[in-house]
Enzyme design. Structure first.
Site, PDB file in Angstrom:
ATOM      1  N   TYR A 193      -5.083   4.863   7.866  1.00 35.39           N
ATOM      2  CA  TYR A 193      -6.424   4.281   8.036  1.00 35.39           C
ATOM      3  C   TYR A 193      -7.113   4.818   9.290  1.00 35.39           C
ATOM      4  CZ  TYR A 193      -4.029   1.238   4.755  1.00 35.39           C
ATOM      5  OH  TYR A 193      -3.300   0.759   3.710  1.00 35.39           O
ATOM      6  N   TYR A 232      -2.534  -3.340 -10.732  1.00 35.42           N
ATOM      7  CA  TYR A 232      -2.587  -3.014  -9.296  1.00 35.42           C
ATOM      8  C   TYR A 232      -1.790  -4.033  -8.471  1.00 35.42           C
ATOM      9  CZ  TYR A 232      -4.398  -2.256  -4.596  1.00 35.42           C
ATOM     10  OH  TYR A 232      -4.489  -2.023  -3.243  1.00 35.42           O
ATOM     11  N   LYS A 254       0.483   3.441  -2.967  1.00 38.69           N
ATOM     12  CA  LYS A 254      -0.737   4.196  -3.299  1.00 38.69           C
ATOM     13  C   LYS A 254      -0.551   5.706  -3.461  1.00 38.69           C
ATOM     14  CE  LYS A 254      -3.790   0.715  -1.148  1.00 38.69           C
ATOM     15  NZ  LYS A 254      -4.505   0.389   0.115  1.00 38.69           N
ATOM     16  N   VAL A 259       1.226  -3.572   4.137  1.00 46.72           N
ATOM     17  CA  VAL A 259       1.075  -4.802   4.927  1.00 46.72           C
ATOM     18  C   VAL A 259       2.320  -5.671   4.957  1.00 46.72           C
ATOM     19  CG1 VAL A 259      -1.423  -5.076   4.934  1.00 46.72           C
ATOM     20  CG2 VAL A 259      -0.085  -5.924   2.976  1.00 46.72           C
ATOM     21  N   SER A 297       0.804  -1.240   0.000  1.00 47.59           N
ATOM     22  CA  SER A 297       0.000   0.000   0.000  1.00 47.59           C
ATOM     23  C   SER A 297       0.829   1.280   0.000  1.00 47.59           C
ATOM     24  CB  SER A 297      -0.923   0.027   1.219  1.00 47.59           C
ATOM     25  OG  SER A 297      -1.912  -0.960   1.103  1.00 47.59           O
TER      26      SER A 297
END
Lengths: 622, 622
Positions: A254, A202, A80, A272, A77
């Protein structure tokens, strides 16, 4: 409190101070337990939970590291925000905002909740948003899109990166939740292309292999306004860097964002595989890698390390290090500071009496609204006592649009008054191009490459206004400082020795190292005194002075004979009188007072120049 | 783009540029419709929806305004961040964090939802959190607590504020939702005191009367690290300012926070009376007041104005104006830059040959981790070629703990090597006290008030190391530059003229304005040349040089007679030789070459000093 530094003996550790700090921090956090290696992608579950690496990269490209900072893992992530930046740059803010929102959700990263009101994922940091953003990667084929994506990350890291095929395949085979999200979005028209196509790029994007050091450099690229500090290459346009950081700040951690902001206070993104990347704008990038993650999906040791670093280094986006108070480095005035143009005694007196009308403001540091407002306010304050203001931009690394426009408006307004605003050292600096352009439009005649030329321009204006002019066509030797207070008979003897000489533009009248046999008095034209610049070895001569009619040069020949210590070059056609040193000394034997008078005059001149030079040093030392 | 500026003719608008911008912005936004005046407090519903005021305050206390910037209204929720800061400062971060969280809720400001997991309101910007915070206001009685609260706001605004009794009473009578929230919290043990007691001070807090200009100053107080820029008074401890801004940033605009961060990008707080306060750390505070509010409770015109200002002035917390690259203002070396201690020719040669071992680093701007790291790295780079490094802190306005500790550690490490680190201009600056203390511990002997003294110390060390010493007890006149290359017979004539003289410490050997009848050669002790500082009128003399054995002063008397242009004072017991100007001139009449040789020697000396001064100017001009 910074904890104990361990440093080698007998040498100054300098940059070792930070390395040692990281080593010590690494030692402490690598003993932390808690969390578990991510298992939702089977391949990730194989990671060694003991791995722990920390890296820091500064905006000028220095990296520090400790532990497993060069071990590769998949970016996940943390990719991103960078693809989001890519999308903003390729498609514009409006188009991207229609596809993906910017509101935090308070939900987990793999939440399937979508913003039904605006028909878009809530933000680009959750999987849904990131998948919608991945659709915007350009390329005619999936392979081309994957290649473009990989090129982006290689440029961000400053080295050629590759994709972890195992992790990619593992996610391709098991990433059904992301498939569900993609089909949900296809169903609502939030994406248009085939989900498998988008997910392919992705999943590859998430499987890019990086090290903690790579992530630190990528973070430093954001800290450095989009320019990779290692390669010097611009990877992200400045205007989108703040958008990326804003979204990282509100959504990057988050549903832990509020507490993270409070405890750490710097925009960050976690992945992660166990990495966290954090950005301190204008200073540095930080990356930590350690596989065990907590219930929010954030690396346990990564969060601990970032908390400590932020606390120890006092890093927080709201600890303001912006300083508008230092925008004015110093102010200098034309009665003390002089251009390299030598002046005759009348002009010198005029400048020392009225030169305070010329004000030089040395501007420093980045120009933005706050600093420009302060500068403009100060210019307003000095205007009541000055007729000429020179802004020296030598120490300004950048000027944003707000500052450029404020200054351009000021320049326009200045121009309508009798007062003059002059600008120096604005050319040839890409980060000042907007300001340069704006100023050139407002003050086409008053932009100078060097401050000295601007100052000479102002001095000439002040002198012209006073109507002082040395009439070079018919002056008598008695007007020259070097022959001052000699009797008429003595002057006649000297006149008989004067040899008229003519030089053309570029002629080297005196050459360094040549035997010194003459000294010169200028009747017409100007000359430049140049020093071969040995120190800087730039193969360029250093202009130390220029002088015009009524001034003399080469007089030191009277003392030593010896050789010349500088070059003197004619700037245009120069008419001057040459005096033979031998002839003057011969005259001195029969008329000793002629020689002592000339010496005394020279000494008075030296003494005055020395006094002025010392005044100038005192002003410049401030 | 900055829009049209309107400015008066014939004068430079300077600060008018910003006022004019605000006037123009005010004109545009005051025509915006939409939203409605808050009605949940009956008294607020009476507000005139046409009112519209904008104010900006800089961190150095300049305010700009447009429209109804001096109309009073009640502060309402804009009070929350300030009372939160008050609570942090009085009770500490830990205690307050236990009472109230820092997570955004995505709920409306008057939400009754509480964080059941941690048994606390979610954050201090929603009513529940603000009521819990209001309980922490100190005071034995409700009146005392109200007074302490009002004092806080008066100090923030820099003027005596009052409470709007009508609005207070109106809310006291109708604020049942807040009563419900308070009782809910009492029920869960989130508050302990009687709800009516807490609500009394809370309603008063919301009813404090302020103007847009007041709010701009309060915002500028946060931008200025907690010091009110008008009064100069510290109202909030620096360490809590970033906590306040963090919570404003994540929770200040309620469920509009993400979009606000993206569109405006600066921490802000709104109130239902129609005001918005926004903070740009290190630069300025902004406040807008206009009663109609939208569904989130934010002033419609306020949001519009903030968006435009942020866009036009390029204000965004992630537009980094931090510049670590300018931390080193310049480096100077001891071969070019000299202390005011005059040196004999041997020493001068030594310093010009080996003075590069002395490096002066002029540090500038605030010191924090990023800038300190860069400075330390540069010190590491120069150490290989230098034995002495002087850090001149004259232009450092502040140093945080991280920077102070890094530098102190460096100093400790430096000290263990043969190399020397010296510090100047660190004393008497409150914002540098931590650094000063740390450095004094590490380098007790090497902290100097002025750089010149540090430089003289280094020069003396280099000279002592080379073993060069002028033996003042038995020197011959031929060793003095002024008598150089004179024949033995001539020297004997001069020796006969030398008058030994003794002065005690503090004796004024030469006094400005006195007739100049002698010149002097120093045999023992040192003297200081001082200039009456007319320009700065500080009533302090300006030390321009000091000199010791083998050097001469007052020689200009040989030229003019005339009067003295400076004072010369004995620093201790000084033994010197005085030469009568008349006697020398008499000697010159019979031995003209003695006078021309002395003049030529003086001129060579002037010429060399002038050359050195010009080198120094070139170095200082960089």
């Amino acid at each position: 409190m910074l904890r104990t530094f361990v440093s080698g003996e007998g040498e100054i550790p300098s940059s070792g101070l930070v390395s040692d700090y990281l080593a010590e921090l690494h030692f402490r956090i690598s003993h932390l337990s808690g969390g578990a290696v991510a298992s939702y992608i089977p391949e990730l579950a194989k990671a060694d939970p003991k791995l722990c690496g920390i890296a820091i990269a500064t905006i000028d490209g220095k990296t520090y590291s400790a532990g497993d900072a060069d071990v590769e893992f998949t970016i996940q992530s943390v990719s991103k925000p960078f693809v989001y930046g890519y999308a903003l740059e390729r498609h514009g803010r409006e188009a991207i905002l229609q596809r993906v929102g910017v509101e935090p959700t308070g939900e987990a990263f793999n939440s399937i909740v979508l913003d039904e009101v605006h028909n878009r994922p809530f933000n680009p940091m959750v999987n849904a948003g990131a998948i919608a953003i991945a659709e915007t990667i350009k390329g005619a084929t999936p392979a081309e899109r994957a290649q473009n994506m990989l090129t982006l990350f290689s440029r961000l890291a400053g080295r050629r990166l590759s994709i972890d095929e195992q992790v990619y395949r593992s996610e391709l085979e098991t990433g059904h939740r992301n498939r569900a999200i993609a089909y949900m979005m296809l169903n609502s028209g939030m994406i248009r292309r085939a989900p498998e196509d988008i997910l392919d790029v992705y999943f590859r994007q998430c499987a890019v292999r990086v090290t903690a050091r790579d992530l630190a450099v990528m973070a430093a690229t954001l800290a450095n306004d989009g320019v990779n500090p290692l390669s010097g290459e611009r990877v992200i346009a400045t205007e989108y860097v703040s958008d990326i950081l804003t979204v990282m700040n509100t959504c990057g951690m988050y549903n832990y964002a509020g507490q993270w902001s409070y405890d750490v206070g710097i925009p960050a993104k976690s992945g992660v595989a166990g990495s966290i990347l954090a950005v301190i704008p204008g200073q540095l990038g930080i990356a930590v890698f350690s596989p065990p993650i907590d219930q929010h999906g954030n690396s346990v040791r990564g969060v601990a390390a970032c908390k400590e670093i932020a606390q120890d280094f006092r890093l927080n986006i709201f600890r303001s290090h912006v300083s508008t108070s230092t925008v004015i480095r110093r102010e200098l005035y034309g009665d003390i500071i002089h251009s390299k143009r030598a002046r005759n005694p009348l002009e010198r007196r005029l400048l020392s009496e009225t030169g305070r009308r010329i004000c030089i403001i040395e501007v420093q540091g980045p120009l933005f609204f706050g600093s420009a407002e302060r500068l403009i306010r100060r210019i307003g304050d000095v205007q009541s006592t000055t007729s000429h203001v020179i802004l020296d931009f030598r120490r300004v690394p950048s000027a944003d649009e707000a500052a450029s426009q404020l200054l351009a408006r000021l320049a326009g307004a200045f121009n309508e008054t009798g007062r003059k605003l002059l600008i120096s050292h604005l050319a040839h600096q890409p980060a000042l191009a907007t300001l340069h352009e704006a100023m050139e439009q407002a003050l086409p005649e008053q932009i100078f490459e060097h401050r000295d030329a601007a100052l000479e321009w102002c001095e000439n204006a002040v002198i012209a206004e006073a109507g002082i002019q040395f009439d070079a066509t018919r002056f008598s030797l008695s007007e020259l400082h070097i022959f001052k207070s000699l009797a008429r008979d003595d002057l006649r003897l000297l006149e008989a020795l004067a040899r008229p000489m003519i030089f053309e533009a570029g002629d080297r009248i005196i050459r360094t190292g040549d035997p010194a046999r003459l000294f010169f008095v200028i009747a017409r034209g100007t000359v430049t005194v140049e020093l071969a610049d040995a120190v800087q070895a730039t193969h360029q001569n250093l202009r130390i002075a220029s002088m015009g009619p009524g001034l003399s040069f080469g007089e030191m020949a009277l003392l030593d004979g010896g050789t010349r210590s500088a070059d003197v070059v004619a700037n245009e056609r120069v008419v001057c009188y040459g005096f033979s040193v031998d002839a003057i000394h011969e005259l001195g034997r029969t008329h000793p007072h002629v020689l002592t008078t000339i010496y005394a005059n020279m000494m008075r001149d030296f003494s005055e120049r020395l006094r002025r030079a010392n005044d100038e040093i005192r002003a410049l030392e401030q």
